[in-house]
Design an enzyme around this catalytic site. Structure first.
Site, PDB file in Angstrom:
ATOM      1  CG  HIS A   1     113.579  14.115 -59.810  1.00  0.00           C
ATOM      2  ND1 HIS A   1     112.454  14.722 -60.297  1.00  0.00           N
ATOM      3  CD2 HIS A   1     113.854  14.722 -58.627  1.00  0.00           C
ATOM      4  CE1 HIS A   1     112.052  15.634 -59.431  1.00  0.00           C
ATOM      5  NE2 HIS A   1     112.893  15.665 -58.410  1.00  0.00           N
TER       6      HIS A   1
ATOM      7  CB  CYS B   1     111.077   7.470 -50.210  1.00  0.00           C
ATOM      8  SG  CYS B   1     111.331   7.449 -51.986  1.00  0.00           S
TER       9      CYS B   1
ATOM     10  CB  CYS C   1      55.104 -16.091 -14.264  1.00  0.00           C
ATOM     11  SG  CYS C   1      53.903 -15.857 -12.932  1.00  0.00           S
TER      12      CYS C   1
ATOM     13  CB  CYS D   1      70.767  30.073 -35.186  1.00  0.00           C
ATOM     14  SG  CYS D   1      70.148  30.667 -33.617  1.00  0.00           S
TER      15      CYS D   1
ATOM     16  CB  CYS E   1      46.298  -4.739 -21.066  1.00  0.00           C
ATOM     17  SG  CYS E   1      45.840  -6.410 -20.550  1.00  0.00           S
TER      18      CYS E   1
HETATM   19 ZN    ZN Z   1     112.477  16.944 -57.143  1.00  0.00          ZN
HETATM   20 ZN    ZN Z   2      43.622  -6.289 -21.121  1.00  0.00          ZN
HETATM   21 ZN    ZN Z   3      71.453  29.811 -31.961  1.00  0.00          ZN
HETATM   22 ZN    ZN Z   4      52.608 -13.888 -13.321  1.00  0.00          ZN
END
Ligand code: ZN
Ligand code: ZN
Ligand code: ZN
Ligand code: ZN
Ligand code: ZN
Ligand code: ZN
Lengths: 153, 535
Positions: B354, B331, B154, B291, B198
Site C-alpha cells: 500500500h 483503521c 452435642c 437422535c 448411624c
Molecule cells: Zn488495501
Molecule cells: Zn451405630
Molecule cells: Zn431423540
Molecule cells: Zn445430641
C-alpha cells in the site's frame, strides 16, 4: 452468639489434652468458627517430617458436627496426600466423617497420615508419582522441605 | 372419548383418570391418523363411532406413571422381596435401594449368603454379629426418654435432666436433636436418600424410613421421599425417565435399545401434554431428525449460532495463517496477532504494497488481494451454509411463537363472538385446530432443516427437500389464513377455507414424516458426517 456446648467442650479438652500442641478458639462469627493452632502440630518421629512444626487451619462449618471440619496445612509440605494449597486427602474429612468424631480424632488422623503417606490415593499427583517411582529421593525432598519451611518462626 | 388407552398403557393404571383424554389427543401417532378435522370437531355427537387414533409402526410403546404409581411400584417390588425371604418391609426397602432396585441381583446375592449381605447393607447390628433380624423385629426402634443421659455428640443432658434419645439396632444412643440434625444434613445438605447411616464413626447400621420419619419434621421427610423416588427412577435408568414438562413429575416407561435409535425416533407424550424423546431426553418432538442428528445439531447451535452472525460481520481470517481476526476501530491496517502478518482489511492484500497511501485503499484489483479474497470466500462457504439452515430452523421456532400469540388474540375474539352472535363453541373451534396444526408442523419443519444440513447431496435428498418445500408452502398458506380478520359474515367461508388448509397441511406432514421415517428404517439417507450413536 454463644458457641454450642459441643465446641466449647472440645476446645476445653484440647487445652488439656491435645495430641500435638494446644488449640484455642481464635475467632468467632455468627455462622462459622475458626480454631487456629497456637502450638502447631509436630511431625512424627521417624517420618520425613520429624522435628517439623506445621501450622494448621481448622474451620468449623455452621452445621458442625453434622458436617466435617475443614482442615488445611498453612505450612508448605511435600506429601502425596496434601496439595499445594495445603488441602488434605483424608477419608474422615469427607464421606467417612461421622458426628461422633472430634477435632481431636482428626488431628490424630493427620498425624498418622504424616507417618504413613499413601501415594495410591493421591491429592498431589506429582508428589505421589515421585513417591511411587523413587521413594528414596521423594523422602529426601520431604525432609528438605521440612527443614526449609517447617521451622519455628 | 374412545377407550383405546390399552394402545399405550395398561388401562388399570389410569382407570378413572380424567387426564386420559388429554393424553390421547396429543398421541404422537395423531400425525398419521387420517381422520379429517370435520369428524373430530363433531365427534361429541357421534357416540357410537369412536375415533381411533392408529398406532403407526414408527411409534414406540410406553406408559406414563404419576408419582403414586411410582410409589406403589416400589411397594410391590418390596413386597415381592419380603415374601421370598420373609424379611420385614423396611429391611427389604434398604436392600433394594442398596442394589439399585436390581431385584435379580439382590435375590441372587442374598440367597448365596444372607448374613454377609445384611451386614454389607448395614442391617446387621454393628456391635454384635450374633444378634439378627429376629431380635430387631421384636424391638422396633423408638424414641426413648433417658434420665441422666449425656449425648456424646452435642454434650447436652446431665445427671438430673431427662433427654429424648434414640438408638438404632446397633445400640449407639444419641439425643433426638442430633439424629434430627444428622438426617437434615444428609437429606437437605447432601441430597442423600439411598443410605443414611448411624452417627457413630465406623458403624454402618442404616436408618430405616420408619426411624427417619420419627426424628425429622414432616417437610424434611417429604423431601426424603421425593429423593428416594427420584433415585428409584434413576436406578431404573434404561426403562424409566422423568417427563421434562415444567412441574410435571410424571415418569415415562419405555423400552428402547441404543441400537434402535439408528432407525427409530422414540417420541413419547406425557399426560401433561409435553412431548419428549425417550432416546436422547430432548424435551420436544424432534422428528424426523434422528437422535444422533439432533444431538449434533443442538451442540452445533450452542457453539456457533450466537457468534456466527457476529463473526461473519466483524471478523476476517488472516490471509496467511487463517486465524480469525476481529476488526476493532476504523483503521484498515491489520496485524495478525498470531503470525504478525500485516494486511489490509478492505482488499486483504499485503499492507506493504500500500506504500504511503495508508488511509485509502485503491488496490482492490490487485492480484494478491484477489487471491486472498477468494480463499476467504471458500472458508466462509461452510459458515454460510450453516447459517442457511440455521436461519430457517430458528425462523420456524420464532414463527411458531408468533402463531401462538396470534391465537391468543383470536381466542379472545372468538369468545366475544360466541357471546354476541349465534355461533356455537363448536363452530369456532376450527381456528384452534388450525393453530395446533401449524405449530406442530413448524416443529417438524424445524427439524427437517437440522437433518438437511447433514444430508449428502443426492437424489434422495432432493426428494426429501421436495417434501419439505411442499409442507413449508402449505404451512405458510395456513399461517396466512390465520391472520385474516374474523367477522361474523365471513366466518362460514373462512371456516371452510381454514379446514381445508388444515387438512392439507396435515396430509403433507403425514407424507413427509412417513417417507422420512420409513427412510430411516430402510437406511435410505446418507449423511456427510458420522452420526454419533447414543447406545
Ligand atoms: Zn488495501
Ligand atoms: Zn451405630
Ligand atoms: Zn431423540
Ligand atoms: Zn445430641
Ligand atoms: Zn409430563
Ligand atoms: Zn496470521
Amino acid at each position: 452468639m454463644s458457641l454450642p456446648k459441643r465446641i466449647l467442650k472440645e476446645a476445653e479438652r484440647l487445652q488439656v489434652d491435645a495430641p500435638e500442641g494446644s488449640y484455642r478458639i481464635l475467632e468467632e462469627y455468627a455462622t462459622e468458627m475458626m480454631f487456629k493452632g497456637l502450638k502447631p502440630a509436630q511431625g512424627p518421629d521417624g517420618s520425613p517430617f520429624e522435628k517439623g512444626i506445621f501450622s494448621l487451619e481448622l474451620w468449623l462449618p455452621s452445621s458442625y458436627p453434622m458436617e466435617p471440619p475443614r482442615v488445611r496445612f498453612l505450612t508448605k509440605i511435600y506429601h502425596p496426600n496434601i496439595d499445594k494449597l495445603g488441602r488434605i486427602c483424608l477419608d474422615i474429612l469427607k464421606d467417612k466423617w461421622s458426628p461422633a468424631l472430634q477435632i481431636r480424632t482428626v488431628l490424630l488422623s493427620i498425624q498418622a497420615l504424616l507417618s504413613a503417606p499413601n501415594p495410591d490415593d493421591p491429592l498431589a499427583n506429582d508428589v505421589a508419582e515421585h513417591y511411587k517411582s523413587d521413594e528414596k529421593a521423594a523422602i529426601q525432598v520431604s525432609k528438605e522441605w521440612t527443614h526449609k519451611f517447617a521451622q519455628p518462626a | 372419548m374412545s377407550d383405546d388407552s390399552d394402545n399405550y398403557m395398561d388401562a388399570a393404571s389410569f382407570e378413572g383418570s380424567d387426564i386420559v383424554e388429554d393424553y390421547q389427543s396429543s398421541n404422537p401417532s395423531e400425525a398419521f391418523s387420517d381422520d379429517d378435522v370435520e369428524i373430530e370437531d363433531n365427534e361429541a355427537f357421534i357416540v357410537n363411532e369412536p375415533v381411533k387414533p392408529k398406532k403407526s409402526k414408527f411409534d414406540v410403546d410406553y406408559k406414563v406413571y404419576d408419582i403414586n404409581d411410582i410409589i406403589s411400584n416400589q411397594q410391590s417390588e418390596t413386597e415381592q422381596v419380603c415374601s421370598i425371604f420373609g424379611l420385614q418391609r423396611q429391611d427389604a426397602t434398604i436392600l433394594l435401594r442398596h442394589f439399585g432396585w436390581n431385584r435379580e441381583k439382590l435375590i441372587e446375592r442374598y440367597s448365596e449368603d444372607p448374613e454377609r449381605i445384611l451386614k454389607q447393607v448395614g442391617l446387621a447390628p454393628g456391635t454384635s454379629a450374633s444378634a439378627q433380624s429376629d431380635s430387631r423385629a421384636n424391638s422396633p426402634v423408638r424414641l426413648k426418654r433417658v434420665k441422666g443421659f449425656t449425648c456424646e455428640i452435642c454434650f447436652t443432658g446431665s445427671e438430673d435432666t431427662s433427654t429424648q434419645t434414640l438408638a438404632l439396632a446397633c445400640g449407639h444412643r444419641f439425643c433426638s436433636d442430633c439424629w434430627k440434625m444428622h438426617c437434615e444434613e444428609k437429606i437437605s445438605g447432601q441430597g442423600e436418600s439411598r443410605k443414611i447411616e448411624c452417627m457413630q464413626g465406623d458403624c454402618q447400621t442404616v436408618m430405616s424410613e420408619q426411624v427417619i420419619s420419627q426424628v425429622v419434621p414432616e417437610y424434611i421427610f417429604q423431601r426424603y421421599q421425593t429423593l428416594a423416588n427420584k433415585t428409584y427412577v434413576e436406578d431404573n435408568r434404561r426403562g424409566l425417565r422423568f417427563c421434562p414438562g415444567p412441574d410435571c413429575g410424571n415418569v415415562i416407561e419405555c423400552q428402547v435399545r441404543g441400537s434402535d435409535l439408528e432407525s427409530l425416533i422414540p417420541i413419547v407424550v406425557c399426560k401433561c401434554g409435553q412431548a419428549s424423546c425417550f432416546g436422547c431426553s430432548f424435551s420436544g418432538d424432534h422428528r424426523p431428525a434422528l437422535c444422533g442428528v439432533t444431538k449434533l445439531w443442538v451442540k452445533k447451535c450452542e457453539d456457533d449460532s450466537e457468534t456466527a452472525n457476529w463473526i461473519s460481520a466483524n471478523t476476517k481470517e488472516c490471509p496467511r495463517c487463517h486465524s480469525t481476526i476481529e476488526k476493532n476501530g476504523g483503521c484498515n491496517h491489520m496485524t495478525c496477532r498470531k503470525c504478525r502478518h500485516e494486511w489490509c482489511w478492505i482488499c486483504m492484500g499485503d499492507w506493504s504494497a500500500h506504500g504511503t497511501s495508508y488511509y485509502n485503499c485503491n488496490r482492490f484489483e490487485d492480484k494478491s488481494g484477489k487471491d486472498a479474497r477468494d480463499g476467504q470466500q471458500k472458508s466462509r462457504v461452510s459458515l454460510e451454509r450453516y447459517l442457511h439452515y440455521y436461519n430457517r430452523f430458528s425462523n420456524h421456532e420464532q414463527s411458531a411463537r408468533l402463531d401462538q400469540e396470534l391465537y391468543a388474540k383470536t381466542e379472545r375474539k372468538m369468545d366475544e363472538m360466541q357471546r354476541s352472535t349465534s355461533l356455537t363453541w363448536i363452530e369456532v373451534q376450527f381456528v384452534k385446530k388450525a393453530v395446533e396444526t401449524v405449530t406442530k408442523c413448524r416443529m417438524t419443519l424445524k427439524w427437517t432443516y437440522a437433518m438437511a444440513y447433514y444430508l449428502d447431496r443426492n437424489s434422495m435428498t432432493e426428494l426429501f427437500e421436495d417434501n419439505q418445500a411442499d409442507l413449508e408452502k402449505a404451512v405458510e398458506n395456513l399461517s396466512e389464513l390465520l391472520e385474516k380478520p374474523l367477522d361474523v359474515e365471513t366466518i362460514p367461508e373462512l371456516r371452510s377455507q381454514m379446514q381445508n388448509a388444515t387438512n392439507y397441511v396435515k396430509s403433507r406432514q403425514n407424507i413427509l414424516l412417513e417417507d422420512t421415517l420409513q427412510g430411516h428404517m430402510e437406511d435410505r439417507w446418507s449423511y456427510h458426517i458420522t452420526i454419533p450413536s447414543l447406545a
